[in-house]
Design a protein around this motif. Structure first.
Motif, PDB file in Angstrom:
ATOM      1  N   LYS A   1       0.861  -1.171   0.000  1.00  0.00           N
ATOM      2  CA  LYS A   1       0.000   0.000   0.000  1.00  0.00           C
ATOM      3  C   LYS A   1       0.898   1.222   0.000  1.00  0.00           C
ATOM      4  O   LYS A   1       2.062   1.148   0.384  1.00  0.00           O
ATOM      5  N   GLU A   2       0.322   2.384  -0.363  1.00  0.00           N
ATOM      6  CA  GLU A   2       1.090   3.629  -0.269  1.00  0.00           C
ATOM      7  C   GLU A   2       1.754   3.775   1.093  1.00  0.00           C
ATOM      8  O   GLU A   2       2.921   4.117   1.197  1.00  0.00           O
ATOM      9  N   LYS A   3       0.948   3.506   2.123  1.00  0.00           N
ATOM     10  CA  LYS A   3       1.451   3.727   3.485  1.00  0.00           C
ATOM     11  C   LYS A   3       2.607   2.787   3.819  1.00  0.00           C
ATOM     12  O   LYS A   3       3.497   3.156   4.588  1.00  0.00           O
TER      13      LYS A   3
ATOM     14  N   LYS B   1       5.964   4.428   5.148  1.00  0.00           N
ATOM     15  CA  LYS B   1       6.506   4.061   6.465  1.00  0.00           C
ATOM     16  C   LYS B   1       7.833   3.332   6.314  1.00  0.00           C
ATOM     17  O   LYS B   1       8.791   3.606   7.037  1.00  0.00           O
TER      18      LYS B   1
ATOM     19  N   LYS C   1       6.462  10.538   0.684  1.00  0.00           N
ATOM     20  CA  LYS C   1       5.186  10.596  -0.015  1.00  0.00           C
ATOM     21  C   LYS C   1       5.300  11.466  -1.266  1.00  0.00           C
ATOM     22  O   LYS C   1       4.857  11.082  -2.357  1.00  0.00           O
TER      23      LYS C   1
ATOM     24  N   ARG D   1       4.846  10.122  -5.019  1.00  0.00           N
ATOM     25  CA  ARG D   1       3.780  10.660  -5.868  1.00  0.00           C
ATOM     26  C   ARG D   1       4.338  11.175  -7.190  1.00  0.00           C
ATOM     27  O   ARG D   1       3.738  11.008  -8.249  1.00  0.00           O
TER      28      ARG D   1
ATOM     29  N   ILE E   1       4.765   8.305  -9.374  1.00  0.00           N
ATOM     30  CA  ILE E   1       3.474   7.831  -9.899  1.00  0.00           C
ATOM     31  C   ILE E   1       2.985   8.763 -11.008  1.00  0.00           C
ATOM     32  O   ILE E   1       2.439   8.326 -12.020  1.00  0.00           O
ATOM     33  N   ASP E   2       3.205  10.062 -10.825  1.00  0.00           N
ATOM     34  CA  ASP E   2       2.737  11.030 -11.819  1.00  0.00           C
ATOM     35  C   ASP E   2       3.405  10.863 -13.178  1.00  0.00           C
ATOM     36  O   ASP E   2       2.821  11.209 -14.200  1.00  0.00           O
ATOM     37  N   VAL E   3       4.648  10.341 -13.201  1.00  0.00           N
ATOM     38  CA  VAL E   3       5.280  10.135 -14.505  1.00  0.00           C
ATOM     39  C   VAL E   3       5.208   8.677 -14.959  1.00  0.00           C
ATOM     40  O   VAL E   3       5.633   8.341 -16.062  1.00  0.00           O
ATOM     41  N   GLY E   4       4.670   7.799 -14.108  1.00  0.00           N
ATOM     42  CA  GLY E   4       4.511   6.416 -14.531  1.00  0.00           C
ATOM     43  C   GLY E   4       5.672   5.497 -14.157  1.00  0.00           C
ATOM     44  O   GLY E   4       5.744   4.371 -14.611  1.00  0.00           O
TER      45      GLY E   4
ATOM     46  N   TYR F   1      -0.411   2.781  -9.620  1.00  0.00           N
ATOM     47  CA  TYR F   1      -1.394   2.121  -8.769  1.00  0.00           C
ATOM     48  C   TYR F   1      -1.858   0.865  -9.466  1.00  0.00           C
ATOM     49  O   TYR F   1      -2.059   0.850 -10.678  1.00  0.00           O
ATOM     50  N   SER F   2      -2.013  -0.185  -8.671  1.00  0.00           N
ATOM     51  CA  SER F   2      -2.517  -1.424  -9.225  1.00  0.00           C
ATOM     52  C   SER F   2      -3.691  -1.871  -8.370  1.00  0.00           C
ATOM     53  O   SER F   2      -4.007  -1.244  -7.362  1.00  0.00           O
TER      54      SER F   2
ATOM     55  N   SER G   1      -6.155  -1.965  -3.426  1.00  0.00           N
ATOM     56  CA  SER G   1      -5.228  -1.274  -4.304  1.00  0.00           C
ATOM     57  C   SER G   1      -3.819  -1.342  -3.739  1.00  0.00           C
ATOM     58  O   SER G   1      -3.623  -1.452  -2.541  1.00  0.00           O
TER      59      SER G   1
ATOM     60  N   GLU H   1       2.757  -0.441  -7.508  1.00  0.00           N
ATOM     61  CA  GLU H   1       3.660  -1.415  -8.097  1.00  0.00           C
ATOM     62  C   GLU H   1       4.546  -0.795  -9.167  1.00  0.00           C
ATOM     63  O   GLU H   1       4.305   0.311  -9.636  1.00  0.00           O
TER      64      GLU H   1
END
Ligand code: HEM
Ligand code: HEM
Ligand code: HEM
Ligand code: HEM
Ligand code: SF4
Ligand code: SF4
Ligand code: SF4
Ligand code: SF4
Lengths: 356, 82, 409
Positions: free
Chosen positions: B24-26, B30, B44, B48, B51-54, B58-59, B65, B68
């Motif tokens: 998970k994100e957390k 952590k 974080k 992020r 994630i914004d550039v790929g 999120y899977s 969710s 990955e």
């Protein structure tokens, strides 16, 4: 053609820009409303302004062509203003009484069906079914259509002791508050799932699959690098299939539907209630599910002729007792209606005071 | 720590969990925060941005969710690895 | 375009209720995807089985929610539904639209998708049914540049939704439409980037009629209520009686708390005993209306039966004021998510975690005291826990009593 610049985290458009002027002006200052016909009501504001609503049925699945036709009507009579309801009906918001009869005439001419307000049957909350879901044991839209064709008079004109809310879920995931409806249809599997051991190895995580089973029916099968299912414990919830597609639970000859009754959402008079199981199994009979439709209609009619004014189905049953409900409807009482899963201790009777 | 370096650490953290645990994100925030002694909010932000550039995505699976590493073809196509 | 013979589902075009098959065919007239969806559905009706695959990770860059991947096992036979992903668009509060806005949605969807929709999905979102993976970024750019954002899916905050409230209802005890808009804006990150153990749904109803079914289908149910008296317009009561309402049998004797009386002339309510169930008010809307302080009851935990059984939401906070900017409610939600994050396993809804960890642990974590309004009845068994602090507090109370000579139970 260049693609416009994407934007993120903007949220939905502000609702206020979509409201007709009469709502904008009288927002939060409504005084009372009156149901004029099963398809129309009028809301009166403290200022004396009035808003007429004309409600029409929708199959929920709408083509863009039909949405555009709805727009045409709204533009002609409502300044382009309309809304949808939580039960997927369309509501035309008429600000000028002069337009009320003409819009009704126009809608009727186009074949739209007006109704669903007040003490009758409104649109059916339902899920995706074979139209769009991997988990479906039946097709929700098909059952809804078949049922509402038969019960149509309760939408359009005929009245009942109170509202009667119907719902259909196409598997026991029950997406959509089916479990608190006056009458709901829940599609069920009835056979222990079959494990494809070869595919299991590659596609599923053992601990997740074992952990997914609420009755602990699944144990490891080390020889096959797979799992086995204890048929005495499995109650076909399909949870294992959800976490592991190679565990197949679909079975065309055995999948069917169950009927639960007596639930409600609101707190009027009595607390919200879950629906309870009365008919454990009816075979899937597409395209029109005749026995399911007949069963629902029968329960509606017995309720209509016995309940007191303002009593919801569940309130009526609680007053007369479940034993009387089974007697009046002639529905056979089966083992499936006795909760032997989580809630037995709360649902068995603990007094000798019952009716014959 | 430089953002680019932190992002490499985050990537390594996800790579280590690949096939073993869905993060998970957390879990990432952590885990990396403890491992690298960096404030969680920095992790974080760095995650992020990936994630914004790929570089991460999120899977969804197992009913929940997770975050990955995308497939190699995808990363290559986006020019995120050589 | 391939023409499918569909004798089974054709039967669902007959009868008075509007037909979803007709809608699918209309969309299929000039859209390959919908046309194949029609053929695909006929196949399901023939074999009595579904063919959708549970699988695939699709979405738009940076978001983890809003797109639901859907593929058919029969992609070769029905290429138009080989990919048939769902796009969830966040609906405006109360489902209000102008025709202009709807036409804009339709135009984009016809261009890049199947032309089929659900208005609306049970989550509240506008559901656009059926598109291909490579169209997703384009679709997102087209919609978001025009002010439409995606809704939630997966382990995130699901799209909040609400009843029509002050937009068109006289009973709303707070502004359901504004609250939902405000919360949706506040929690865009939680909505678009799955960070929870599982889904979390917020639904807001303006009164106990609960027209969004919040008590049954949201982890966090906000149900409007009031603290003052029910105001009575006796003239209107007489008008209802004149029009044929039997005030005694339809109103007074159906009041669950038996706090009403009527002598044929005057209706009386013992307001302290009223439980605010809305029965009388909804039947005599011209004669009765709530007054005084307005707000809501917060209930938590409802979910459908998977896996261990359904839950209805439990009363957690009997009364909370709800006025912009809703700071108290937002802080409460953050505290709840923190606790859930620390205690929940993957795929555990908050109601389930509360059951596992205990209501006390939850209430203490979010700073809510025990209150009799939270329960139907107290515990029936004596198998309870005492902390050192509890006993110390009870002892301290007794010491105080010894001093004052007066018991406080
Ligand atoms: C001014 C009064 C009211 C307004 C404007 C209003 C509005 C609505 C609307 C628009 C819907 C969706 C209906 C549909 O799709 O057919 C709805 C649903 C509902 N309403 Fe009301 N309503 C009002 C009064 C009441 C009353 C008096 C009750 C209860 C006694 C009630 C209980 C419900 C329930 C239980 C639902 C269905 C929720 C669901 O199962 O999805 N409403 N209401
Ligand atoms: C351990 C395994 C899995 C579990 C527990 C699981 C559970 C779930 C759950 C709970 C949902 C509902 C999602 C929501 O609305 O939040 C869902 C949806 C979905 N799952 Fe899975 N799943 C699993 C594996 C898979 C796999 C392997 C695939 C695909 C290859 C898959 C594809 C999907 C898709 C596409 C949906 C979206 C369905 C929709 O909402 O239209 N899942 N799954
Ligand atoms: C194992 C569990 C679950 C699975 C596999 C699952 C899967 C799915 C899938 C595949 C869809 C999408 C249907 C479509 O549009 O193609 C869906 C929709 C939805 N799910 Fe779930 N779901 C699960 C649990 C739940 C639960 C527990 C809830 C709520 C409490 C829920 C609420 C919804 C809602 C509201 C929708 C939208 C339905 C509609 O608009 O018709 N799901 N789910
Ligand atoms: C695939 C699975 C599911 C889908 C797609 C789904 C979808 C939905 C949707 C769309 C609603 C919204 C109704 C509305 O806003 O009008 C809903 C409601 C609800 N669902 Fe589900 N649900 C699913 C599974 C479940 C499960 C497994 C449960 C319970 C264990 C559940 C419990 C509820 C409850 C209590 C509600 C209240 C109303 C509601 O959100 O509609 N759902 N579900
Ligand atoms: S009830 Fe079952 S089959 Fe129907 S949409 Fe929900 S998960 Fe799919
Ligand atoms: S169907 Fe349900 S009860 Fe049966 S093995 Fe699978 S998870 Fe367990
Ligand atoms: S929940 Fe109450 S306030 Fe909201 S629309 Fe229904 S009756 Fe009105
Ligand atoms: S709101 Fe309900 S409890 Fe209160 S007086 Fe009316 S009927 Fe009685």
């Amino acid at each position: 053609m260049a693609l416009p610049q994407r934007r993120t985290d903007i949220g939905p458009p502000h609702y206020r820009q979509f409201m007709p002027p009469v709502i904008d002006k009288n927002y939060g200052k409504w005084k009372y409303h009156e149901v004029l016909t099963p398809g129309t009501m009028v809301h009166v504001a403290e200022s004396g302004d009035k808003l007429w609503t004309v409600r029409v049925a929708s199959p929920r699945i709408l083509s863009t062509a039909t949405i555009r036709e709805i727009c045409d009507v709204a533009e002609k009579f409502c300044g382009g203003h309309l809304r949808f309801t939580t039960r997927n009906n369309v509501e035309f918001l008429v600000s000028d009484e002069k337009n009320l009869e003409p819009i009704k005439k126009d809608l009727a001419a186009r074949g739209f069906k007006m109704g669903g307000i007040g003490y009758g049957i409104t649109n059916v909350v339902h899920t995706q079914g074979w139209v769009h879901c991997h988990s479906a044991a039946t097709d929700a839209s098909g059952i809804v259509k078949s049922m509402m064709d038969e019960l149509f008079e309760y939408f359009e004109s005929k009245r009942l002791p109170n509202k009667l809310r119907l719902a259909v879920a196409c598997c026991v995931n029950m997406c959509g508050a089916v479990h608190c409806s006056d009458i709901a249809i829940v599609a069920v599997h009835t056979k222990v799932p079959v494990v494809d051991d070869e595919k299991f190895k590659n596609m599923c995580e053992l601990p997740t699959v074992i952990g997914s089973c609420p009755t602990r029916a699944i144990s490891p099968d080390p020889a096959k690098k797979s799992v086995k299912i204890n048929p005495d414990k499995c109650m076909y919830c399909g949870n294992c299939f959800t976490v592991c597609p190679p565990i197949s639970i679909k079975n065309p000859e055995r999948d069917g539907v169950a009927i639960v009754v007596g639930g409600k959402i609101n707190s009027l008079r009595s607390n919200p209630k879950f629906s309870k199981l009365v008919i454990p199994y009816i075979s899937n009979e597409p395209p029109r599910w005749p026995k399911v439709v007949a069963a629902v209609k029968h329960i509606v009619e017995v309720y209509a002729s016995h309940a007191r004014k303002h009593e919801r189905l569940g309130e009526w049953i609680e007053r007369i007792g479940w034993e009387r409900f089974f007697a009046l409807t002639g529905i056979e009482f089966t083992f499936q209606s006795i909760d032997d899963f989580t809630f037995m201790r709360d649902t068995m009777r603990t007094a000798s005071t019952f009716k014959w | 720590m430089e953002t680019a370096e932190l992002q490499d650490k985050i990537f390594a953290f996800c790579e280590a969990a690949k096939g073993k645990k869905k993060l998970k994100e957390k879990d990432i925030i952590k885990g990396v925060s403890a491992e690298q002694n960096v404030p969680p909010d920095d992790v974080k932000k760095a995650m992020r941005a990936m994630i914004d550039v790929g570089r991460l995505m999120y899977s969804y699976g197992g009913g929940a969710s997770s975050v990955e590493i995308p497939s190699e073809e995808y990363l290559r196509e986006k020019g995120l690895i050589k | 375009m391939k023409k499918y013979n569909t004798p089974l589902i054709d039967q669902l075009e007959k009868g008075p209720w509007p037909s979803f098959v007709t809608e699918m065919k209309k969309a299929g007239k000039n859209n390959e995807m919908s046309n194949d969806a029609v053929g695909h559905l006929e196949k399901c009706y023939t074999t009595k089985m579904g063919y959708w695959k549970h699988g695939g990770i699709v979405g738009v860059l940076g978001y983890g929610g809003g797109i639901i991947g859907r593929y058919s096992e029969l992609g070769e036979e029905f290429p138009g539904v080989a990919h048939f992903h769902t796009v969830r668009l966040n609906q405006p509060s109360g489902f209000f639209y102008t025709s202009k806005a709807l036409r804009e949605i339709c135009d984009i969807w016809d261009k890049y998708g199947s032309g089929l929709t659900n208005m609306h999905g049970s989550t509240g979102d506008i559901v656009l049914l059926g598109t291909k993976t490579d169209a997703l970024e384009t679709i997102f750019a087209e919609y978001s540049s025009r002010g439409w954002d995606l809704g939630g899916s997966g382990s995130d905050l699901r799209t909040p939704s609400c009843c029509v409230g002050p937009g068109r209802c006289e009973w709303s005890n707070y502004d359901t439409l504004d609250l939902v808009y405000n919360l949706t804006q506040e929690f865009q990150d939680e909505l678009h980037r799955p960070m929870f153990s599982y889904k979390f749904k917020i639904k807001a109803a303006g009164c106990a009629c609960d027209c969004v079914a919040s008590i049954a289908r949201s982890d966090f149910s906000i149900i409007g209520t009031w603290k003052g008296d029910i105001l009575i317009d006796q003239k209107e009561v007489q008008n209802y009686a004149k029009k044929g309402m039997n005030i005694m049998s339809e109103i007074v004797s159906m009041c669950p708390t038996q706090c009403m009386s009527y002598d044929g002339k005057e209706l009386k309510i013992d307001n302290a005993e009223c439980s605010r169930c809305m029965h009388c008010i909804s039947k005599m809307t011209k004669a009765l209306k709530p007054s005084g302080e307005r707000g809501a009851t917060i209930c938590m935990g409802s979910k459908a039966p998977i896996v261990v059984g359904s839950l209805l939401s439990w009363v957690i906070i009997p009364f909370i004021k709800l006025e912009p900017p809703y700071t108290e409610l937002k802080e409460l939600l953050r505290k709840i998510w923190d606790w859930w994050d620390d205690n929940g396993k993957p795929r555990e809804r908050i109601g389930e975690v509360i059951e596992v960890k205990g209501m006390r642990s939850f209430l203490e974590a979010i700073g809510v005291p025990p209150l009799p309004q939270q329960i139907k009845e107290p515990r029936k068994d004596p198998f309870m826990f005492y902390t050192e602090g509890d006993i110390a507090a009870y002892k301290a109370k007794e010491a105080e009593e010894k001093k004052t000579g007066k018991y406080r139970f």
